[in-house]
Design a protein around this motif. Structure first.
Motif, PDB file in Angstrom:
ATOM      1  N   UNK A  89     -37.297 -35.778  61.477  1.00  0.00           N
ATOM      2  CA  UNK A  89     -37.888 -35.619  60.144  1.00  0.00           C
ATOM      3  C   UNK A  89     -39.412 -35.636  60.138  1.00  0.00           C
ATOM      4  N   UNK A 104     -24.572 -37.076  50.311  1.00  0.00           N
ATOM      5  CA  UNK A 104     -23.656 -38.205  50.133  1.00  0.00           C
ATOM      6  C   UNK A 104     -23.145 -38.202  48.689  1.00  0.00           C
ATOM      7  N   UNK A 107     -24.244 -41.160  46.177  1.00  0.00           N
ATOM      8  CA  UNK A 107     -25.634 -41.574  45.988  1.00  0.00           C
ATOM      9  C   UNK A 107     -26.331 -40.610  45.063  1.00  0.00           C
ATOM     10  N   UNK A 111     -32.346 -41.015  45.227  1.00  0.00           N
ATOM     11  CA  UNK A 111     -32.277 -41.978  46.320  1.00  0.00           C
ATOM     12  C   UNK A 111     -32.040 -41.280  47.646  1.00  0.00           C
ATOM     13  N   UNK A 112     -31.276 -40.186  47.558  1.00  0.00           N
ATOM     14  CA  UNK A 112     -30.964 -39.482  48.783  1.00  0.00           C
ATOM     15  C   UNK A 112     -32.164 -38.729  49.323  1.00  0.00           C
ATOM     16  N   UNK A 115     -34.495 -41.046  51.060  1.00  0.00           N
ATOM     17  CA  UNK A 115     -33.972 -41.775  52.220  1.00  0.00           C
ATOM     18  C   UNK A 115     -34.811 -41.614  53.482  1.00  0.00           C
ATOM     19  N   UNK A 116     -35.191 -40.371  53.844  1.00  0.00           N
ATOM     20  CA  UNK A 116     -36.006 -40.225  55.056  1.00  0.00           C
ATOM     21  C   UNK A 116     -37.297 -41.024  54.972  1.00  0.00           C
ATOM     22  N   UNK A 118     -37.834 -43.871  53.333  1.00  0.00           N
ATOM     23  CA  UNK A 118     -37.612 -45.306  53.501  1.00  0.00           C
ATOM     24  C   UNK A 118     -37.182 -45.658  54.908  1.00  0.00           C
ATOM     25  N   UNK A 119     -36.553 -44.712  55.613  1.00  0.00           N
ATOM     26  CA  UNK A 119     -36.165 -45.053  56.977  1.00  0.00           C
ATOM     27  C   UNK A 119     -37.354 -44.958  57.925  1.00  0.00           C
ATOM     28  N   UNK A 120     -38.367 -44.204  57.537  1.00  0.00           N
ATOM     29  CA  UNK A 120     -39.492 -44.027  58.461  1.00  0.00           C
ATOM     30  C   UNK A 120     -40.741 -44.785  58.055  1.00  0.00           C
ATOM     31  N   UNK A 165     -35.380 -32.271  50.639  1.00  0.00           N
ATOM     32  CA  UNK A 165     -35.204 -33.409  51.522  1.00  0.00           C
ATOM     33  C   UNK A 165     -35.793 -33.127  52.901  1.00  0.00           C
TER      34      UNK A 165
ATOM     35  N   UNK B   6     -19.052 -44.569  40.174  1.00  0.00           N
ATOM     36  CA  UNK B   6     -19.953 -45.174  41.141  1.00  0.00           C
ATOM     37  C   UNK B   6     -20.568 -46.431  40.539  1.00  0.00           C
ATOM     38  N   UNK B 357     -22.501 -34.984  55.801  1.00  0.00           N
ATOM     39  CA  UNK B 357     -23.653 -35.741  55.309  1.00  0.00           C
ATOM     40  C   UNK B 357     -23.968 -36.938  56.198  1.00  0.00           C
ATOM     41  N   UNK B 363     -29.494 -37.129  61.492  1.00  0.00           N
ATOM     42  CA  UNK B 363     -30.570 -36.253  61.925  1.00  0.00           C
ATOM     43  C   UNK B 363     -31.892 -36.617  61.266  1.00  0.00           C
ATOM     44  N   UNK B 364     -31.880 -37.196  60.054  1.00  0.00           N
ATOM     45  CA  UNK B 364     -33.182 -37.560  59.509  1.00  0.00           C
ATOM     46  C   UNK B 364     -33.572 -38.978  59.876  1.00  0.00           C
ATOM     47  N   UNK B 365     -32.835 -39.529  60.814  1.00  0.00           N
ATOM     48  CA  UNK B 365     -33.316 -40.759  61.420  1.00  0.00           C
ATOM     49  C   UNK B 365     -32.764 -42.021  60.809  1.00  0.00           C
ATOM     50  N   UNK B 366     -31.661 -41.929  60.038  1.00  0.00           N
ATOM     51  CA  UNK B 366     -31.059 -43.146  59.511  1.00  0.00           C
ATOM     52  C   UNK B 366     -30.463 -43.928  60.680  1.00  0.00           C
ATOM     53  N   UNK B 370     -27.625 -48.409  58.874  1.00  0.00           N
ATOM     54  CA  UNK B 370     -27.819 -47.802  57.574  1.00  0.00           C
ATOM     55  C   UNK B 370     -26.681 -46.825  57.260  1.00  0.00           C
ATOM     56  N   UNK B 374     -24.561 -47.746  54.088  1.00  0.00           N
ATOM     57  CA  UNK B 374     -24.892 -46.974  52.898  1.00  0.00           C
ATOM     58  C   UNK B 374     -24.069 -45.707  52.760  1.00  0.00           C
ATOM     59  N   UNK B 375     -23.516 -45.225  53.865  1.00  0.00           N
ATOM     60  CA  UNK B 375     -22.818 -43.957  53.788  1.00  0.00           C
ATOM     61  C   UNK B 375     -21.317 -44.081  53.979  1.00  0.00           C
ATOM     62  N   UNK B 379     -17.652 -45.463  50.655  1.00  0.00           N
ATOM     63  CA  UNK B 379     -16.493 -44.598  50.493  1.00  0.00           C
ATOM     64  C   UNK B 379     -15.188 -45.384  50.531  1.00  0.00           C
TER      65      UNK B 379
END
Lengths: 320, 468
Positions: A89, A104, A107, A111-112, A115-116, A118-120, A165, B6, B357, B363-366, B370, B374-375, B379
């Motif tokens: 990313x 997702x 979510x 927030x989605x 996400x990138x 907050x993770x970085x 995103x 949700x 997803x 791929x975006x580094x989660x 996490x 969160x994912x 579910x």
């Protein structure tokens, strides 16, 4: 110097029947603000190439090597954690095939999208949400999208969300894996225009993966043609469209239907080879109308100023 | 596609639209109010003395709840307690050698049944000679008799307790008096009946005697041989009914035990359910996500734990160690760290982790954690949320069963242990229905409340069960 350079990339998958050679000896490069389109039929290793570059690999990897130079560093040498923090990313982001499923479902969009971030980054939730709003605005979505769930959006909107995103960390390279394949033509055109605009404004480089040559022509500066895990021809859009050298490229161009005109689209007889036991030498040999004895040997890709892996070029071009 | 529900708030709102949801929430709310009110009605010190017999002596033994009156035209005898300071005291010390103290209690008896027992307590202080004590009984019809005359054995602050209704000397006095006023003789005299009976031939026989209503006077007269000597008295006429929930064989007020049963049951059930469901969900999802040997280990441990006979083992532990309620809770949780939910959640997570997803997130580094929390975990919510509510009753039941078997907390009363006491002391054969019915009702009430909640959540969160 190229922004992203891939050299001799290999990715094999392990199966019970033996290794699947999904990506074999692939090399290409993308400059700043440039677009490389990887074109080929299903199962030719386009998406596997993208996975290999972003290192999102399945469990059954058999062979994974080569060099990936991002901005002058070989990121293949990074360990998993470094790669996650530095490359994903920040350096290279990705828009997945089938945007409908890459969100997702439980979510909210806002927030989605952040996400990138907050993770970085160490970032406040409010600020992240602001940036998510901004990112959504830049892809032409209204602000309230932030509070929506994925199921409340249309396919085109979801696609835009996914693009927003991908861009939120301002990466240098965005990999677009069939970004429009599930959309109708009008939405497709919208998305492509959006991508063009972002390319000009943000100077991002795209790796555009598609099976649609016509669509590739819209966006690409360079086009790489893949067949059975190998790159068979690569060149500028001009070269590929007006003067294709590899027989597969030529046949592929002939198979594209025209909106007007008398030419009927032609199909390429035969099926793509089994990647566990690919044919020796040129992999297109069994389906190639011009195949001759020498084709059982591996063809080099470089012939003068053109890059096409075909022995015909030794004789100075094609009989046709 | 219907909108997925949700978040907890939305789920609760939806659940409240259903009848079962309203019932469930209402019942839970009621129990919560009870839990809040309990420490006010009965402080913890009261309930801690549950096992201490001496605390409860002012209550009648195995008395029915007092509201049973409303179902018959007979008014049941209530407890009448004349406290130490409620006796009127008259003293005369005309003589230098002795002094006379007269303690008098007047009370109205207007019920249709005879009391259960009579008790007189005295606190007397003397120096060299014991005082001489005479107890007189004066009835509304003008009759009076001496029912007791003797010296006390115990010096204050020790209390001299005389159970008037079963003392042979009192019985003899009452019998002599009754025969004198024309009663038929019987072998077994019951002073607490005859003293309150209308004067006739049947007054010595409980089945024939009729209650004489009116004001009774109990007089305790003491001749003391020292000017400094003192005497105090306290009188109890035990009723046949007591409180809202009656009493048990040890005179304990069942209402207190029942009320304290609610927080104990709720806390036990909720704590066990939350901890076990959480651990089962997390372990199931972890196993599915990481796979390989770790997954195999968790799955085989689950199989192992599932076939373990938990109840016999718990009984064994309870017999050997007499654990408190927290230890029981800990052991129960230990036996449910993995279980059926682990397997179901694993199957859900196996499906979810292959979705695109998840790959996108990677791929975006989660990070793996996490992705997992969160994912993948959200579910499994539709399944686990309902399960959480539905597994509370099973833990309440388990706790009740253990207490019923006498293996629960040795100090705190719980619904199960009250029922266990009832069962061991023959409540059924003696017709002491309140001893069984109320704790049983408590258990049923709590479990039904959570069952209602569970079903309504199940309907809300599981779209296939939703009726549109």
């Amino acid at each position: 110097m190229a922004l992203l350079e891939v050299k001799n990339l290999h990715l094999y998958y392990r199966t019970s029947r033996g290794p699947v050679r999904a990506v074999e000896d692939v090399s290409w490069q993308i400059g700043e603000g440039e677009t490389l389109a990887l074109v080929g039929e299903s199962g030719c290793g386009k998406t596997s190439t993208a996975s290999a570059v972003t290192r999102v690999l399945p469990r059954n990897v058999h062979r994974y090597d080569g060099e990936v130079w991002l901005d002058g560093t070989n990121v293949m040498a990074y360990d998993e954690e470094e790669f996650r923090k530095e490359v994903r990313w920040k350096g290279i982001s990705m828009v997945f095939q089938g945007a409908m499923n890459s969100l997702n479902p439980v979510m909210k969009i806002g927030y989605q999208v952040y996400e990138p971030l907050t993770t970085h980054l160490e970032i406040e939730k409010e600020e992240a949400l602001d940036r998510a709003r901004e990112a959504l605005k830049s892809v032409g979505l209204p602000e309230y999208t932030v509070k929506r769930y994925p199921h409340e959006l249309s396919g085109g909107m979801k696609q835009r969300v996914v693009i927003a995103m991908a861009l939120i960390m301002r990466p240098k390279i965005v990999i677009l894996d069939e970004p429009t394949s599930a959309l109708d033509v009008m939405t497709q055109a919208n998305i492509i225009n959006l991508l063009k605009k972002l390319k000009q404004e943000e100077r991002v480089g795209y790796l555009f993966i598609t099976h649609d040559l016509a669509l590739a022509s819209e966006l690409a500066d360079q086009i790489g043609i893949m067949y059975a895990g190998k790159l068979v021809e690569i060149g500028t859009a001009e070269e590929i469209y007006s003067d294709p050298k590899h027989p597969y490229t030529q046949l592929l161009l002939k198979s594209v239907p025209l909106l007007r005109g008398t030419r009927t689209p032609e199909s390429i007889p035969g099926t793509p080879p089994d990647l566990i036991n690919p044919p020796e030498g040129c992999r297109f040999r069994p389906r190639c109308p011009f195949a001759f004895e020498k084709c059982t040997q591996e063809p080099p890709i470089k012939w003068g100023d053109r890059l096409a892996a075909c022995w015909l070029l030794e004789k100075g071009g094609m009989a046709a | 596609m219907a909108a997925p529900i949700v978040g907890g708030k939305a789920a609760v709102r939806e659940a409240l639209r259903m009848k079962s949801g309203i019932f469930g929430f209402g019942m839970l709310l009621f129990m919560m109010l009870v839990v809040v009110a309990v420490p006010i009605i009965a402080p913890f010190d009261t309930v801690r003395a549950w096992g201490d017999v001496s605390v409860w002596t002012d209550n009648p033994r195995a008395a029915a709840p007092d509201w049973i009156d409303t179902f018959s035209d007979k008014k049941q005898a209530r407890n009448i307690l004349v406290e130490w300071d409620e006796f009127s005291i008259a003293q005369s010390n005309t003589s230098p050698v002795f002094k006379i103290a007269i303690l008098r209690a007047r009370f109205d008896f207007t019920y249709d049944t005879f009391p259960q027992e009579l008790r007189l307590q005295m606190l007397s202080n003397w120096s060299d000679r014991k005082p001489l004590i005479t107890v007189d009984w004066r009835r509304p019809d003008g009759q009076s008799l001496t029912i007791y005359s003797l010296s006390p054995d115990r010096l204050a602050p020790q209390v001299e307790t005389l159970t008037l209704s079963s003392r042979p000397d009192v019985q003899a006095n009452v019998r002599n008096w009754a025969l004198g006023v024309g009663a038929d003789d019987v072998a077994d005299v019951r002073p607490h009946v005859s003293l309150y009976a209308v004067q006739d031939a049947g007054m010595l026989e409980p089945s024939r005697a009729q209650v004489l209503k009116g004001t009774y006077t109990l007089t305790v007269q003491a001749i003391m041989f020292n000017q400094a000597d003192t005497l105090l008295a306290r009188f109890t006429s035990y009723g046949t009914v007591f409180g809202l929930a009656g009493t048990d064989h040890l005179r304990r007020d069942l209402l207190i035990g029942l009320l304290w049963g609610a927080p104990v049951a709720l806390a036990f059930g909720a704590a066990a359910a939350v901890v076990t469901v959480m651990s089962q969900v997390i372990l199931g999802a972890l196993g599915a996500y990481y796979g390989g040997r770790f997954d195999e280990f968790i799955q085989r441990s689950t199989d192992f734990v599932i076939i373990l006979p938990a109840l016999p083992i718990l009984v064994l532990i309870g017999t050997l160690y007499q654990p408190g309620i927290l230890t029981v809770l800990f052991i129960v949780i230990l036996f449910n760290i993995v279980g059926g939910t682990t397997k179901v959640v694993r199957s859900i997570a196996l499906q979810t982790k292959e979705e695109l997803y998840i790959e996108a997130a990677r791929s975006y580094g989660a990070s793996r954690r996490r992705v997992l929390f969160r994912y993948i975990m959200p579910r499994t919510m539709p399944y686990t949320f309902a399960l959480l509510a539905l597994s509370v009753p099973s833990f309440i039941f388990l706790e009740a069963s253990l207490s019923f078997l006498g293996l629960g907390d040795p100090v705190l009363p719980t619904w199960g242990s009250i029922m266990g006491d009832a069962s061991r002391n023959g409540a059924v054969y003696n017709g002491i229905w309140w001893w069984i019915a109320f704790p049983a009702f408590g258990i049923v009430f709590a479990t039904v409340a959570f069952a209602f909640l569970g079903y309504s959540f199940d309907k809300v969160l599981n779209p296939r069960l939703r009726e549109e």
